[in-house]
Design an enzyme around this catalytic site. Structure first.
Site, PDB file in Angstrom:
ATOM      1  N   HIS A 153     154.613  29.328   2.631  1.00  0.00           N
ATOM      2  CA  HIS A 153     153.156  29.178   2.627  1.00  0.00           C
ATOM      3  C   HIS A 153     152.795  28.304   3.829  1.00  0.00           C
ATOM      4  CE1 HIS A 153     149.282  27.569   1.139  1.00  0.00           C
ATOM      5  NE2 HIS A 153     149.275  28.536   0.241  1.00  0.00           N
ATOM      6  N   ASP A 230     158.786  22.814  -1.618  1.00  0.00           N
ATOM      7  CA  ASP A 230     157.436  23.178  -2.029  1.00  0.00           C
ATOM      8  C   ASP A 230     157.553  23.834  -3.398  1.00  0.00           C
ATOM      9  OD1 ASP A 230     155.145  24.578  -2.585  1.00  0.00           O
ATOM     10  OD2 ASP A 230     154.896  25.413  -0.580  1.00  0.00           O
ATOM     11  N   GLN A 233     154.687  26.956  -6.780  1.00  0.00           N
ATOM     12  CA  GLN A 233     154.752  28.125  -7.664  1.00  0.00           C
ATOM     13  C   GLN A 233     155.889  28.030  -8.677  1.00  0.00           C
ATOM     14  OE1 GLN A 233     152.415  30.184  -7.885  1.00  0.00           O
ATOM     15  NE2 GLN A 233     151.336  29.800  -5.971  1.00  0.00           N
ATOM     16  N   LYS A 256     147.787  24.367 -10.533  1.00  0.00           N
ATOM     17  CA  LYS A 256     148.580  25.579 -10.805  1.00  0.00           C
ATOM     18  C   LYS A 256     149.394  25.420 -12.092  1.00  0.00           C
ATOM     19  CE  LYS A 256     149.005  26.551  -5.855  1.00  0.00           C
ATOM     20  NZ  LYS A 256     148.123  27.676  -5.574  1.00  0.00           N
ATOM     21  N   CYS A 394     148.159  33.041   2.595  1.00  0.00           N
ATOM     22  CA  CYS A 394     148.547  31.879   3.409  1.00  0.00           C
ATOM     23  C   CYS A 394     150.011  31.990   3.835  1.00  0.00           C
ATOM     24  CB  CYS A 394     148.312  30.566   2.667  1.00  0.00           C
ATOM     25  SG  CYS A 394     146.592  30.258   2.344  1.00  0.00           S
TER      26      CYS A 394
HETATM   27  N1  PLP Z   1     152.676  26.203  -1.470  1.00  0.00           N
HETATM   28  C1  PLP Z   1     152.621  27.328  -2.185  1.00  0.00           C
HETATM   29  C2  PLP Z   1     153.877  28.134  -2.369  1.00  0.00           C
HETATM   30  C3  PLP Z   1     151.410  27.756  -2.723  1.00  0.00           C
HETATM   31  O1  PLP Z   1     151.368  28.876  -3.437  1.00  0.00           O
HETATM   32  C4  PLP Z   1     150.257  26.968  -2.525  1.00  0.00           C
HETATM   33  C5  PLP Z   1     148.950  27.407  -3.024  1.00  0.00           C
HETATM   34  O2  PLP Z   1     148.720  28.558  -3.270  1.00  0.00           O
HETATM   35  C6  PLP Z   1     150.375  25.783  -1.798  1.00  0.00           C
HETATM   36  C7  PLP Z   1     151.596  25.430  -1.276  1.00  0.00           C
HETATM   37  C8  PLP Z   1     149.202  24.894  -1.562  1.00  0.00           C
HETATM   38  O3  PLP Z   1     148.780  24.336  -2.769  1.00  0.00           O
HETATM   39  P1  PLP Z   1     147.456  23.464  -2.820  1.00  0.00           P
HETATM   40  O4  PLP Z   1     146.387  24.316  -2.219  1.00  0.00           O
HETATM   41  O5  PLP Z   1     147.252  23.235  -4.294  1.00  0.00           O
HETATM   42  O6  PLP Z   1     147.710  22.230  -2.057  1.00  0.00           O
END
Ligand code: PLP
Length: 436
Positions: A153, A230, A233, A256, A394
């Site tokens: 992402h 990260d 998910q 999430k 993203c």
């Molecule tokens: N990393 C992953 C794999 C994501 O799916 C997301 C959000 O969709 C993020 C990072 C970013 O999360 P946040 O927007 O809650 O900071």
């Protein structure tokens, strides 16, 4: 007494909170076996209609819906306990501090961390990864290397790029196998004595691939690199034990995981966090301040400048209790069976190609429709109350690699059922009829 103004609110904070912490944790009476109907009854939004139709919410990977007890916990905080944390000597502030620090202990338990000081509250995964990249990069030299994967992402790519630009370090990318899992042989070849950080997502938000974190950590540590994960998910779906995964940092977002927006977590190994400089300056993160210089509080407060999202942390603590109130193994088994059902059903729709998410993908399914842009498909699906995501998720570099501009993505939550998948499939057939 040193010269200057002594001002040490954060230093007092944990000490003041400590006697209250154990009572901040509301014990629950053991996990219940997973039960879809009972789960659904917990989520008020699921009773609403969208364009006169039952809401079919298949976008939990973007943000999960909230159970009533999370909404109630946030509401109760503002109605009964609202005050700033760590500073007050009066009852409300002590209650707010107890609730806030109690949430930290819940997160610690949720991640299997050793110490609540390893848990930093931030705005979300994005801010947590920015903190990681900023603080870790203070040690890099030109030509040091950062390894990310092709699945990342933007949140787990752009912060590292910014840090690399500042320091002269280079980004290297782990390529993918044909089923989109990480190519670990190529990963081995990328590692060397210049590798400072390996930053990977536990679960890919675009394809659902689950990374073999333990193996990645072992190989990265063998060359002296740190592992930053990260977990945006993964945290809602997989049991996380940071020690077993072997990672040095782990980030996830509250929203999430059925909690509020605006709150997230960075876990960091205590010795590592103690060795890092602050991320932002301000109140709460200092030990002492004079006009000339400041000294900084210990973790976690060193990384929590300013008034934190107190109600968010309270809501997240409640969301974690909610998640853990269900037997997570049976919930995971249910989600996996539902994903397999979705893959099978989708393959019956003409012109739909499901994009593989490794061997055992988690709760996310991306597909492309021959000759139809995912945005058009998602707009038509919305007419029937079906919420799915269309776009690059993203993950633009990944889309480029896949050779598609975007995908249509459905993602599952605890409340998702076969009826949701069936509605999606019926909706896709309609899309084909209209546009195909
Ligand atoms: N990393 C992953 C794999 C994501 O799916 C997301 C959000 O969709 C993020 C990072 C970013 O999360 P946040 O927007 O809650 O900071």
């Amino acid at each position: 007494m040193p010269r200057g103004i002594w001002y040490s609110c954060a230093g007092r904070a944990l000490a003041r909170a400590a006697p209250f912490m154990p009572t901040g944790i509301v014990p629950h009476s053991g996990p219940r076996p997973f039960d879809l109907e009972r789960v659904r009854a917990d989520f008020p939004i699921l009773t609403r209609l969208v364009r006169g139709k039952r809401l079919v919410y298949l976008d939990t990977a973007a943000s999960a819906q909230k159970p009533a007890r999370v909404l109630d916990a946030v509401d109760r905080f503002y109605r009964e306990h609202n005050a700033n944390v760590h500073r007050g000597v009066y009852t409300l502030s002590e209650e707010a501090t107890r609730l806030y620090e109690g949430a930290r202990v819940r997160v610690q338990r949720f991640l299997g961390a050793r110490d609540p000081r390893e848990i930093v509250f931030l705005r979300g995964t994005t801010e947590a990864l920015n903190l990681a990249a900023f603080c870790l990069s203070t040690r890099w030299k030109p030509d040091d290397e950062i390894v990310v994967s092709a699945l990342e992402h933007h949140s787990n790519l752009v912060p590292w790029q910014l840090a690399a630009e500042r320091t002269g370090a280079r980004i290297r990318v782990i390529p993918l196998n044909a089923d989109h899992s990480l190519d670990l042989d190529a990963f081995d070849r990328l590692l060397n004595e210049r590798t400072q950080v390996v930053a990977v997502s536990h679960v890919s938000n675009a394809l659902g691939c689950v990374a073999p974190l333990r193996e990645i950590s072992e190989r990265a540590h063998a060359v002296g690199a740190l592992v930053v994960v990260d977990g945006a998910q993964a945290a809602p779906h997989l049991p996380i034990r940071v020690a077993e995964l072997g990672c040095d940092m782990y980030a996830f977002s509250g929203h999430k995981c059925y909690g509020p927006t605006g709150i997230g977590v960075l876990y960091g190994r205590l010795e590592l966090m103690q060795s890092l400089p602050p991320y932002q300056g301000g109140g709460e993160m200092i030990r002492s301040v004079s006009f000339e210089r400041s000294t900084y509080a210990d973790p976690p407060h060193r990384f929590e400048a300013g008034t934190p999202d107190i109600s968010g942390a309270v809501g997240l603590g409640e969301a974690i209790d909610y998640l853990e109130s269900w037997d997570r193994d049976s919930a995971r088994a249910y989600e996996r069976a539902l994903l397999e059902y979705a893959i099978e059903r989708l393959s019956t729709v003409d012109g739909v190609r499901v994009l593989a998410g490794g061997e055992e993908p988690a709760a996310v399914l991306s597909c492309v429709l021959k000759g139809i842009h995912p945005h058009d498909a998602a707009t038509i699906l919305d007419q029937d109350g079906i919420a799915v995501r269309a776009g690059h998720h993203c993950a633009q570099p990944l889309m480029e690699l896949l050779g598609v501009p975007a995908t249509l993505r459905m993602s599952l939550g605890l409340y998702s059922g076969r009826d949701d998948v069936d509605a999606f499939v019926v909706g896709l057939r309609k899309v084909r009829e209209w546009l195909g």
